[in-house]
Design a protein around this motif. Structure first.
Motif, PDB file in Angstrom:
ATOM      1  N   VAL A 308       0.838  -1.206   0.000  1.00 47.81           N
ATOM      2  CA  VAL A 308       0.000   0.000   0.000  1.00 47.81           C
ATOM      3  C   VAL A 308       0.870   1.251   0.000  1.00 47.81           C
ATOM      4  O   VAL A 308       0.573   2.234  -0.694  1.00 47.81           O
ATOM      5  CB  VAL A 308      -0.950  -0.005   1.218  1.00 47.81           C
ATOM      6  N   ASN A 309       1.967   1.220   0.752  1.00 43.56           N
ATOM      7  CA  ASN A 309       2.870   2.365   0.817  1.00 43.56           C
ATOM      8  C   ASN A 309       3.441   2.699  -0.569  1.00 43.56           C
ATOM      9  O   ASN A 309       3.550   3.865  -0.956  1.00 43.56           O
ATOM     10  CB  ASN A 309       4.004   2.070   1.801  1.00 43.56           C
ATOM     11  N   THR A 310       3.790   1.655  -1.331  1.00 40.55           N
ATOM     12  CA  THR A 310       4.294   1.880  -2.690  1.00 40.55           C
ATOM     13  C   THR A 310       3.204   2.464  -3.592  1.00 40.55           C
ATOM     14  O   THR A 310       3.471   3.350  -4.410  1.00 40.55           O
ATOM     15  CB  THR A 310       4.845   0.567  -3.291  1.00 40.55           C
ATOM     16  N   LEU A 311       1.972   2.001  -3.423  1.00 36.78           N
ATOM     17  CA  LEU A 311       0.858   2.560  -4.195  1.00 36.78           C
ATOM     18  C   LEU A 311       0.676   4.051  -3.898  1.00 36.78           C
ATOM     19  O   LEU A 311       0.359   4.838  -4.800  1.00 36.78           O
ATOM     20  CB  LEU A 311      -0.438   1.808  -3.879  1.00 36.78           C
ATOM     21  N   ILE A 312       0.881   4.452  -2.652  1.00 32.54           N
ATOM     22  CA  ILE A 312       0.765   5.867  -2.272  1.00 32.54           C
ATOM     23  C   ILE A 312       1.788   6.701  -3.045  1.00 32.54           C
ATOM     24  O   ILE A 312       1.447   7.712  -3.682  1.00 32.54           O
ATOM     25  CB  ILE A 312       0.973   6.040  -0.751  1.00 32.54           C
ATOM     26  N   TYR A 313       3.047   6.271  -3.009  1.00 32.30           N
ATOM     27  CA  TYR A 313       4.113   7.029  -3.681  1.00 32.30           C
ATOM     28  C   TYR A 313       3.941   7.003  -5.198  1.00 32.30           C
ATOM     29  O   TYR A 313       4.202   8.002  -5.877  1.00 32.30           O
ATOM     30  CB  TYR A 313       5.488   6.475  -3.293  1.00 32.30           C
ATOM     31  N   LEU A 314       3.489   5.868  -5.729  1.00 30.12           N
ATOM     32  CA  LEU A 314       3.240   5.752  -7.166  1.00 30.12           C
ATOM     33  C   LEU A 314       2.143   6.727  -7.600  1.00 30.12           C
ATOM     34  O   LEU A 314       2.285   7.428  -8.616  1.00 30.12           O
ATOM     35  CB  LEU A 314       2.834   4.313  -7.505  1.00 30.12           C
ATOM     36  N   SER A 315       1.069   6.813  -6.817  1.00 33.79           N
ATOM     37  CA  SER A 315      -0.041   7.731  -7.126  1.00 33.79           C
ATOM     38  C   SER A 315       0.435   9.177  -7.172  1.00 33.79           C
ATOM     39  O   SER A 315       0.045   9.950  -8.052  1.00 33.79           O
ATOM     40  CB  SER A 315      -1.152   7.584  -6.081  1.00 33.79           C
ATOM     41  N   LEU A 316       1.283   9.522  -6.214  1.00 37.29           N
ATOM     42  CA  LEU A 316       1.795  10.903  -6.155  1.00 37.29           C
ATOM     43  C   LEU A 316       2.675  11.231  -7.361  1.00 37.29           C
ATOM     44  O   LEU A 316       2.670  12.366  -7.861  1.00 37.29           O
ATOM     45  CB  LEU A 316       2.576  11.116  -4.854  1.00 37.29           C
ATOM     46  N   GLN A 317       3.406  10.226  -7.844  1.00 35.41           N
ATOM     47  CA  GLN A 317       4.241  10.467  -9.029  1.00 35.41           C
ATOM     48  C   GLN A 317       3.398  10.589 -10.297  1.00 35.41           C
ATOM     49  O   GLN A 317       3.725  11.362 -11.201  1.00 35.41           O
ATOM     50  CB  GLN A 317       5.291   9.362  -9.168  1.00 35.41           C
ATOM     51  N   TYR A 318       2.320   9.812 -10.375  1.00 29.70           N
ATOM     52  CA  TYR A 318       1.386   9.984 -11.499  1.00 29.70           C
ATOM     53  C   TYR A 318       0.774  11.390 -11.460  1.00 29.70           C
ATOM     54  O   TYR A 318       0.599  12.033 -12.498  1.00 29.70           O
ATOM     55  CB  TYR A 318       0.277   8.930 -11.455  1.00 29.70           C
ATOM     56  N   LYS A 319       0.453  11.860 -10.263  1.00 35.04           N
ATOM     57  CA  LYS A 319      -0.068  13.228 -10.097  1.00 35.04           C
ATOM     58  C   LYS A 319       0.980  14.245 -10.578  1.00 35.04           C
ATOM     59  O   LYS A 319       0.653  15.211 -11.291  1.00 35.04           O
ATOM     60  CB  LYS A 319      -0.400  13.453  -8.615  1.00 35.04           C
ATOM     61  N   GLU A 320       2.241  14.000 -10.203  1.00 34.22           N
ATOM     62  CA  GLU A 320       3.341  14.889 -10.603  1.00 34.22           C
ATOM     63  C   GLU A 320       3.485  14.918 -12.116  1.00 34.22           C
ATOM     64  O   GLU A 320       3.842  15.941 -12.710  1.00 34.22           O
ATOM     65  CB  GLU A 320       4.644  14.404  -9.957  1.00 34.22           C
ATOM     66  N   ALA A 321       3.203  13.780 -12.768  1.00 35.76           N
ATOM     67  CA  ALA A 321       3.315  13.676 -14.224  1.00 35.76           C
ATOM     68  C   ALA A 321       2.019  14.087 -14.925  1.00 35.76           C
ATOM     69  O   ALA A 321       1.865  13.867 -16.141  1.00 35.76           O
ATOM     70  CB  ALA A 321       3.684  12.244 -14.601  1.00 35.76           C
ATOM     71  N   ASN A 322       1.073  14.647 -14.149  1.00 36.05           N
ATOM     72  CA  ASN A 322      -0.225  15.096 -14.673  1.00 36.05           C
ATOM     73  C   ASN A 322      -1.076  13.960 -15.242  1.00 36.05           C
ATOM     74  O   ASN A 322      -1.930  14.177 -16.099  1.00 36.05           O
ATOM     75  CB  ASN A 322      -0.038  16.183 -15.741  1.00 36.05           C
ATOM     76  N   ASP A 323      -0.832  12.734 -14.756  1.00 36.53           N
ATOM     77  CA  ASP A 323      -1.647  11.595 -15.156  1.00 36.53           C
ATOM     78  C   ASP A 323      -2.632  11.309 -14.010  1.00 36.53           C
ATOM     79  O   ASP A 323      -2.457  10.380 -13.225  1.00 36.53           O
ATOM     80  CB  ASP A 323      -0.750  10.379 -15.419  1.00 36.53           C
ATOM     81  N   ILE A 324      -3.672  12.137 -13.920  1.00 35.46           N
ATOM     82  CA  ILE A 324      -4.595  12.075 -12.786  1.00 35.46           C
ATOM     83  C   ILE A 324      -5.398  10.774 -12.789  1.00 35.46           C
ATOM     84  O   ILE A 324      -5.686  10.214 -11.733  1.00 35.46           O
ATOM     85  CB  ILE A 324      -5.550  13.292 -12.791  1.00 35.46           C
ATOM     86  N   GLU A 325      -5.722  10.287 -13.985  1.00 33.18           N
ATOM     87  CA  GLU A 325      -6.509   9.052 -14.083  1.00 33.18           C
ATOM     88  C   GLU A 325      -5.782   7.888 -13.413  1.00 33.18           C
ATOM     89  O   GLU A 325      -6.358   7.139 -12.613  1.00 33.18           O
ATOM     90  CB  GLU A 325      -6.781   8.727 -15.560  1.00 33.18           C
ATOM     91  N   ASN A 326      -4.485   7.716 -13.722  1.00 27.74           N
ATOM     92  CA  ASN A 326      -3.708   6.645 -13.110  1.00 27.74           C
ATOM     93  C   ASN A 326      -3.472   6.893 -11.623  1.00 27.74           C
ATOM     94  O   ASN A 326      -3.413   5.955 -10.819  1.00 27.74           O
ATOM     95  CB  ASN A 326      -2.364   6.484 -13.828  1.00 27.74           C
ATOM     96  N   ALA A 327      -3.323   8.159 -11.267  1.00 32.86           N
ATOM     97  CA  ALA A 327      -3.125   8.503  -9.861  1.00 32.86           C
ATOM     98  C   ALA A 327      -4.328   8.067  -9.028  1.00 32.86           C
ATOM     99  O   ALA A 327      -4.177   7.429  -7.974  1.00 32.86           O
ATOM    100  CB  ALA A 327      -2.894  10.006  -9.708  1.00 32.86           C
TER     101      ALA A 327
END
Length: 423
Positions: A308-327
């Protein structure tokens, strides 16, 4: 752990066997000894002579060699504990099955207490909080009867108990108590040193983490504990990353990946990829960071906090890359997975905070922080996360031009950081 000073209390053993068979003292003693003699024996007020003892044991249908039984169970308990600290999943369960089948044959109270002590350590390994509660209750009820070695290890295991519930300050205190007790007993248990290193890392005390990790590395290298050496490489990498020494951190994580074909612990490979993902996010390289986080998930068991912790950081990086859908997809996946295992309240808050960040929902994020998260984090003395939450609250208030409140939270964040580094 080398189990020491196991002595058989024959009187208690005879008492337990007599009661289990539903016999009176008179029925057992007739033709062998007097009832008062048997009563004194059962109450530990005299030592029996060999002939009388053998006749009493025969009367109770006990024909096995008790010394051999003690030795066999002792070795099984030692092997069980060794398999737990070596993270050998198959051996852990095999040893538990063997020892559980012999539990009724444990003939001394000390051996029984050792069984319950290692059982407590087993439930810590499994993070079975329901079983832990019952196991801890049993140990607390019998605490005054423990011999020194059992008492010392229980203090150590209590440190782990508090740490897995994220109460690292209490856990650290308990581990340091255990360290003092172990020193008195000339017991240099490397696994205790490792848990000290791990806990110092969790409270962001970098110098003490590096000190204890290097201490462990020397011992693990000399005893050829390859997987444990790699665990130390991970701890060093995490703390060099915190220091901003990206090259050293990357070297430590790559050491683990280079040895991946020899590693028995896939979760360790997953953690190395996770930390490389975090390293690349610190370098503002979102795409490379995402790639590492996705690789990390492939090696981690799904139903645990690390995944779950990795999913949190992954979501934030998708947000950083402007990929809100994947985030949103990955943070919702985290919420769904958490319903399948006993997750901490702290982790639940982290997932909720991340989702509000992705949605740019500052209003609900600030409400969650100020009404629940900060209070709870202060209760469990989670200083590392409190610092981050103060920063988030300060930034939101600054954005809303609430400069006085913003300044207050920045000051609180600074004080936390100052005290962490001071220690």
């Amino acid at each position: 752990m080398k189990i020491k000073n196991i002595e058989l209390d024959y009187g208690k053993y005879i008492f337990d066997k007599r009661i289990s068979k539903g016999l009176t003292q008179k029925e057992v003693a007739t033709g062998i000894c007097s009832v008062p003699y048997l009563s004194k024996l059962e109450n530990g007020k005299l030592e029996p002579n060999e002939e009388t003892l053998n006749l009493l044991l025969e009367r109770l249908d006990i024909h096995s060699n008790i010394s051999e039984s003690i030795h066999k169970i002792t070795k099984l308990l030692e092997n069980w504990y060794l398999s737990i600290i070596d993270r050998n999943h198959i051996e852990i369960e095999n040893n538990k099955e063997k020892i559980d089948s012999l539990i009724k044959g444990i003939v001394t109270s000390d051996l029984l207490y050792f069984y319950h002590l290692i059982n407590f350590r087993y439930y810590l390994y499994k993070k079975d909080f329901i079983a832990l509660k019952k196991s801890k209750q049993y140990l607390e009820e019998h605490l005054s009867k423990f011999q020194k070695q059992i008492y010392n290890y229980y203090q150590y295991f209590l440190g782990i108990y508090y740490c897995i519930q994220h109460d690292y300050q209490k856990g650290l205190y308990q581990l340091r108590v255990a360290e003092g007790l172990f020193k008195e007993d000339n017991n240099n248990d490397v696994d205790l040193f490792y848990h000290l290193a791990l806990t110092y890392s969790n409270v962001h005390n970098i110098p003490m983490t590096i000190y204890y990790t290097n201490l462990c590395l020397d011992i693990f290298n000399s005893s050829f504990k390859f997987n444990r050496v790699m665990e130390c490489q991970l701890l060093l990498g995490i703390n060099y990353l915190r220091l901003g020494d990206f090259d050293k951190a990357e070297f430590n994580f790559q050491q683990i990946l280079n040895a991946s074909n020899k590693l028995e612990n896939e979760d360790l490979i997953g953690k190395a990829y996770h930390n490389l993902g975090y390293l690349e996010s610190s370098r503002n390289n979102s795409q490379k960071s995402i790639s590492y986080f996705l690789k990390s998930l492939k090696y981690k068991s799904k139903q645990n906090e690390s995944y779950v912790n990795t999913l949190i950081y992954l979501s934030l990086q998708y947000k950083e890359a402007n990929d809100i859908e994947n985030a949103i997809f990955h943070i919702d996946k985290a919420l769904k997975i958490m319903s399948f295992f006993h997750s901490s309240r702290l982790l639940f808050y982290k997932v909720q905070i991340t989702k509000f960040k992705i949605l740019d929902d500052d209003e609900n994020l600030l409400a969650l922080l100020e009404k629940e998260v900060l209070k709870y984090s202060e209760e469990i003395n989670d200083k590392a996360n409190i610092h981050n939450y103060y920063i988030i609250a300060a930034e939101i208030h600054h954005k809303n031009k609430m400069y006085k409140k913003s300044s207050k939270y920045y000051r609180l964040a600074y004080d936390i950081l100052y005290n962490l580094h001071k220690k």
